[in-house]
Design a protein around this motif. Sequence first.
Motif, PDB file in Angstrom:
ATOM      1  N   ASP A 100       0.878  -1.192  -0.117  1.00  0.00           N
ATOM      2  CA  ASP A 100      -0.036  -0.019   0.053  1.00  0.00           C
ATOM      3  C   ASP A 100       0.783   1.119   0.037  1.00  0.00           C
ATOM      4  O   ASP A 100       0.393   2.382  -0.164  1.00  0.00           O
ATOM      5  CB  ASP A 100      -0.953   0.183   1.173  1.00  0.00           C
ATOM      6  N   VAL A 101       2.119   1.056   0.375  1.00  0.00           N
ATOM      7  CA  VAL A 101       3.025   2.105   0.329  1.00  0.00           C
ATOM      8  C   VAL A 101       4.346   1.700  -0.239  1.00  0.00           C
ATOM      9  O   VAL A 101       4.678   0.644  -0.112  1.00  0.00           O
ATOM     10  CB  VAL A 101       3.211   2.829   1.779  1.00  0.00           C
TER      11      VAL A 101
ATOM     12  N   LYS B 294       2.130   6.246  -2.002  1.00  0.00           N
ATOM     13  CA  LYS B 294       1.820   5.119  -2.765  1.00  0.00           C
ATOM     14  C   LYS B 294       2.081   5.841  -4.239  1.00  0.00           C
ATOM     15  O   LYS B 294       1.336   6.620  -4.512  1.00  0.00           O
ATOM     16  CB  LYS B 294       0.542   4.540  -2.745  1.00  0.00           C
TER      17      LYS B 294
END
Length: 336
Positions: free
Chosen positions: A208-209, A224
Amino acid sequence: MEDDVIGVTIATKAPCTDHRSDSAAMYRKDKSIQMKSSASSLYNNLSVLPISDKSLTYFTVVHANTVNMVSASADGLNFSHRQLQSKEGSVALSSSLITQASWCVLPSRVLLVLTSQKGIQMYESDGSIMVYWHALDALETPQAQAVFARGIAPAGGRYICVGTSSGLVLVFDIPTKGTNITLAEVLAEHRDAITDIACETCEGKDRDVDLVTADDSGVLCVWKSGDDFRLVMKISAYGVTCSSVKLWDGVIAAAYGTGQIRLYDASTGAISAELDSHARWIYTLDIAPETGRVEHRHSECVTDTQICGARFCDPQGSAFAVTGYDLNEIIRYVQL
């Protein structure tokens, strides 16, 4: 001058590849690499690019308006030297100080990126051809504030991110070949000069990041990447500069002017651990991406030297190198 101490710590919450089960890995000093000029006192003043198929390792170290480039053979016996100077287009700038030099490894190509007081230069990996130049606009910066770029990292498979003294992060779209590089986006979440940028270095996982940016006040922004970069969270200022940051397997490792290293969970921003081993300002931090355990492995005292750069020389962490302010050599250590 007081001595600086190097701590070799491999930090993560879980391995992302298969790893050896050996006990503590100690290092010994290897033959140093002589440079044509010394290292400037800059954060993260060393970049390393291993070329496994040629059994070579490339090193870059900044001195004033010049970048020292050295290619070293695997046996450490053969060296090739090259120097790059700060330029505006094709014209050399004798008065423009270089602030960082770093290789950006993308799936389709590898570029050497230089930042300076005047702008951003991108070269083919061996430094032979400059493929892009981006000038910094001094009019966008308050008159009393210095103008420079600093902080370099690849992102999202096709982008290179570069920070600026005004706190902006410039996102460049990199084609698979050629010079048609474009400024795709400008990220404007920081209010202080960017110090370092890190991308996710644990391959094979869609997270997600995948990008972290740090600034002079200690703020971390977690992103992201993609066609539109999305801010996931901000980690509040720690009260002192975050000089160096890394992102690996969902863990953010951040080094501060207090001498502390903090580990954060990249998905939540929660602190996982705090390391208080260093007594003075930390100038540089690195992680060996193919090694996965939380353990202090080695300490080394470098006499009468202010450390300004440190990098592992291979993904396994079997060797590392350091630079020191006003020192015209790259000191190398290899695993026993």
